[in-house]
Design a protein around this motif. Structure first.
Motif, PDB file in Angstrom:
ATOM      1  N   THR A 270       0.832  -1.206   0.000  1.00 48.56           N
ATOM      2  CA  THR A 270       0.000   0.000   0.000  1.00 48.56           C
ATOM      3  C   THR A 270       0.866   1.256   0.000  1.00 48.56           C
ATOM      4  O   THR A 270       0.628   2.203  -0.747  1.00 48.56           O
ATOM      5  N   ALA A 271       1.912   1.243   0.850  1.00 49.07           N
ATOM      6  CA  ALA A 271       2.830   2.385   0.915  1.00 49.07           C
ATOM      7  C   ALA A 271       3.554   2.573  -0.412  1.00 49.07           C
ATOM      8  O   ALA A 271       3.735   3.696  -0.883  1.00 49.07           O
ATOM      9  N   LEU A 272       3.946   1.457  -1.017  1.00 49.79           N
ATOM     10  CA  LEU A 272       4.655   1.524  -2.288  1.00 49.79           C
ATOM     11  C   LEU A 272       3.808   2.180  -3.358  1.00 49.79           C
ATOM     12  O   LEU A 272       4.269   3.063  -4.087  1.00 49.79           O
ATOM     13  N   PHE A 273       2.526   1.776  -3.439  1.00 49.32           N
ATOM     14  CA  PHE A 273       1.644   2.344  -4.460  1.00 49.32           C
ATOM     15  C   PHE A 273       1.386   3.835  -4.193  1.00 49.32           C
ATOM     16  O   PHE A 273       1.362   4.628  -5.124  1.00 49.32           O
ATOM     17  N   ALA A 274       1.198   4.174  -2.907  1.00 49.35           N
ATOM     18  CA  ALA A 274       0.964   5.576  -2.577  1.00 49.35           C
ATOM     19  C   ALA A 274       2.196   6.411  -2.916  1.00 49.35           C
ATOM     20  O   ALA A 274       2.104   7.511  -3.452  1.00 49.35           O
ATOM     21  N   ASN A 275       3.380   5.836  -2.575  1.00 48.21           N
ATOM     22  CA  ASN A 275       4.613   6.557  -2.897  1.00 48.21           C
ATOM     23  C   ASN A 275       4.789   6.675  -4.403  1.00 48.21           C
ATOM     24  O   ASN A 275       5.363   7.638  -4.891  1.00 48.21           O
ATOM     25  N   GLU A 276       4.314   5.677  -5.129  1.00 44.30           N
ATOM     26  CA  GLU A 276       4.373   5.730  -6.585  1.00 44.30           C
ATOM     27  C   GLU A 276       3.495   6.870  -7.102  1.00 44.30           C
ATOM     28  O   GLU A 276       3.856   7.563  -8.057  1.00 44.30           O
ATOM     29  N   ASP A 277       2.348   7.065  -6.459  1.00 44.80           N
ATOM     30  CA  ASP A 277       1.489   8.199  -6.812  1.00 44.80           C
ATOM     31  C   ASP A 277       2.234   9.511  -6.600  1.00 44.80           C
ATOM     32  O   ASP A 277       2.147  10.424  -7.425  1.00 44.80           O
ATOM     33  N   LEU A 278       2.971   9.599  -5.491  1.00 48.71           N
ATOM     34  CA  LEU A 278       3.724  10.816  -5.201  1.00 48.71           C
ATOM     35  C   LEU A 278       4.834  11.020  -6.224  1.00 48.71           C
ATOM     36  O   LEU A 278       5.040  12.137  -6.710  1.00 48.71           O
ATOM     37  N   ARG A 279       5.541   9.943  -6.555  1.00 48.48           N
ATOM     38  CA  ARG A 279       6.609  10.056  -7.552  1.00 48.48           C
ATOM     39  C   ARG A 279       6.049  10.467  -8.915  1.00 48.48           C
ATOM     40  O   ARG A 279       6.635  11.297  -9.614  1.00 48.48           O
ATOM     41  N   PHE A 280       4.902   9.902  -9.263  1.00 50.29           N
ATOM     42  CA  PHE A 280       4.284  10.256 -10.537  1.00 50.29           C
ATOM     43  C   PHE A 280       3.852  11.724 -10.531  1.00 50.29           C
ATOM     44  O   PHE A 280       4.079  12.462 -11.494  1.00 50.29           O
ATOM     45  N   ALA A 281       3.241  12.156  -9.407  1.00 49.28           N
ATOM     46  CA  ALA A 281       2.801  13.548  -9.293  1.00 49.28           C
ATOM     47  C   ALA A 281       3.991  14.493  -9.382  1.00 49.28           C
ATOM     48  O   ALA A 281       3.931  15.529 -10.063  1.00 49.28           O
ATOM     49  N   ASP A 282       5.085  14.142  -8.700  1.00 53.45           N
ATOM     50  CA  ASP A 282       6.287  14.983  -8.746  1.00 53.45           C
ATOM     51  C   ASP A 282       6.844  15.086 -10.167  1.00 53.45           C
ATOM     52  O   ASP A 282       7.317  16.148 -10.588  1.00 53.45           O
ATOM     53  N   SER A 283       6.767  13.963 -10.892  1.00 52.28           N
ATOM     54  CA  SER A 283       7.266  13.989 -12.277  1.00 52.28           C
ATOM     55  C   SER A 283       6.377  14.871 -13.155  1.00 52.28           C
ATOM     56  O   SER A 283       6.861  15.574 -14.046  1.00 52.28           O
ATOM     57  N   CYS A 284       5.078  14.867 -12.879  1.00 53.75           N
ATOM     58  CA  CYS A 284       4.150  15.745 -13.609  1.00 53.75           C
ATOM     59  C   CYS A 284       4.432  17.208 -13.276  1.00 53.75           C
ATOM     60  O   CYS A 284       4.396  18.070 -14.162  1.00 53.75           O
ATOM     61  N   TYR A 285       4.711  17.481 -12.004  1.00 50.86           N
ATOM     62  CA  TYR A 285       4.994  18.865 -11.610  1.00 50.86           C
ATOM     63  C   TYR A 285       6.276  19.356 -12.276  1.00 50.86           C
ATOM     64  O   TYR A 285       6.351  20.502 -12.743  1.00 50.86           O
ATOM     65  N   ALA A 286       7.280  18.487 -12.335  1.00 48.58           N
ATOM     66  CA  ALA A 286       8.539  18.857 -12.984  1.00 48.58           C
ATOM     67  C   ALA A 286       8.321  19.160 -14.468  1.00 48.58           C
ATOM     68  O   ALA A 286       9.039  19.977 -15.051  1.00 48.58           O
TER      69      ALA A 286
END
Length: 253
Positions: A16-32
């Protein structure tokens, strides 16, 4: 059996943490990549929605909640500034933005990024109002107090510059303080084009036109930061508009 269930439970939590962190990594990549597929100084709406949705999803994981909330606040503020919307919806969107950033600030009052964006949002709201109304409703004082607490010299200087002195209601606005804090903001972050712009505006108000033009030239010479492409593009446009205004004033002399 109990050991098996315990191991499975741990694996489930980790997954669960991995998937949530993946959401954060994806969001950060979108922001970049928030400037990708921009049209002029308008960002791509689909990019912005992907970004905000991913941050919102990541906020459900307590282990990354503050980082995800920070990203969410940055993304909704960016979308308000750079994604096209009907002007008739400005107040509605600005009210929503104020609520989002205020809730985030109340939850994470020591997070400087959230504090700065909260300040930017309530400053925008105050700017849309009659200055006296902003004073009477206490918005101007909130801007001043939060900016002083977080040492946001740009907003603090800007508040001293534009908020009117209203006897019996508000006594702190002071043009000398505006000068002091805007200079501190520029010294603190010379990469931010708006630190030059606001100080140049103050110099224009002071009729120090040569100093204002010098600040504008220094800002424009910095170019555009690749990681703040749309922000700096908008900032350069505002600097050039102020430059035209000053030159027109000088031409009339």
């Amino acid at each position: 059996m109990n050991r098996f269930l315990k191991v499975m439970g741990i694996l489930l939590v980790c997954a669960t943490a991995l998937f949530a962190n993946e959401d954060l990594r994806f969001a950060d990549s979108c922001y970049a990549a928030r400037a990708d597929r921009a049209n002029g100084d308008k960002a791509d709406a689909k990019n912005a929605k992907l970004m905000t949705d991913a941050y919102l999803k990541a906020m459900s994981d307590p282990s990354v909640a503050e980082a995800a909330t920070t990203g969410y606040v940055k993304s909704v503020y960016f979308a308000f500034r750079f994604v096209h919307f009907d002007k008739s919806k400005r107040k509605q969107k600005l009210d929503s933005l104020k609520t989002i950033t205020e809730n985030a600030y109340n939850k994470y009052p020591n997070n400087m990024t959230i504090s700065d964006i909260y300040l930017a949002c309530i400053s925008l709201r105050a700017a849309d109002m009659n200055p006296i109304a902003a004073v009477k409703e206490g918005i101007a004082t909130t801007v001043h107090d939060v900016a002083a607490k977080t040492k946001n010299y740009q907003v603090l200087g800007r508040a001293h510059q534009v908020v009117p002195h209203v006897p019996l209601l508000i006594s702190w606005p002071d043009k000398d303080s505006a000068d002091y804090y805007l200079n501190k903001a520029l010294a603190k972050d010379p990469k931010d084009l708006y630190n030059y712009f606001f100080l140049a505006e103050l110099r224009f108000d002071q009729k120090r036109y040569a100093d204002a033009l010098d600040l504008i030239d220094r800002a424009l010479a910095r170019g555009v930061r690749t990681n703040y492409f749309l922000e700096d593009k908008r900032g350069r446009w505002q600097l050039k508009e102020l430059q035209k205004k000053i030159n027109a004033k000088l031409d009339k002399k």
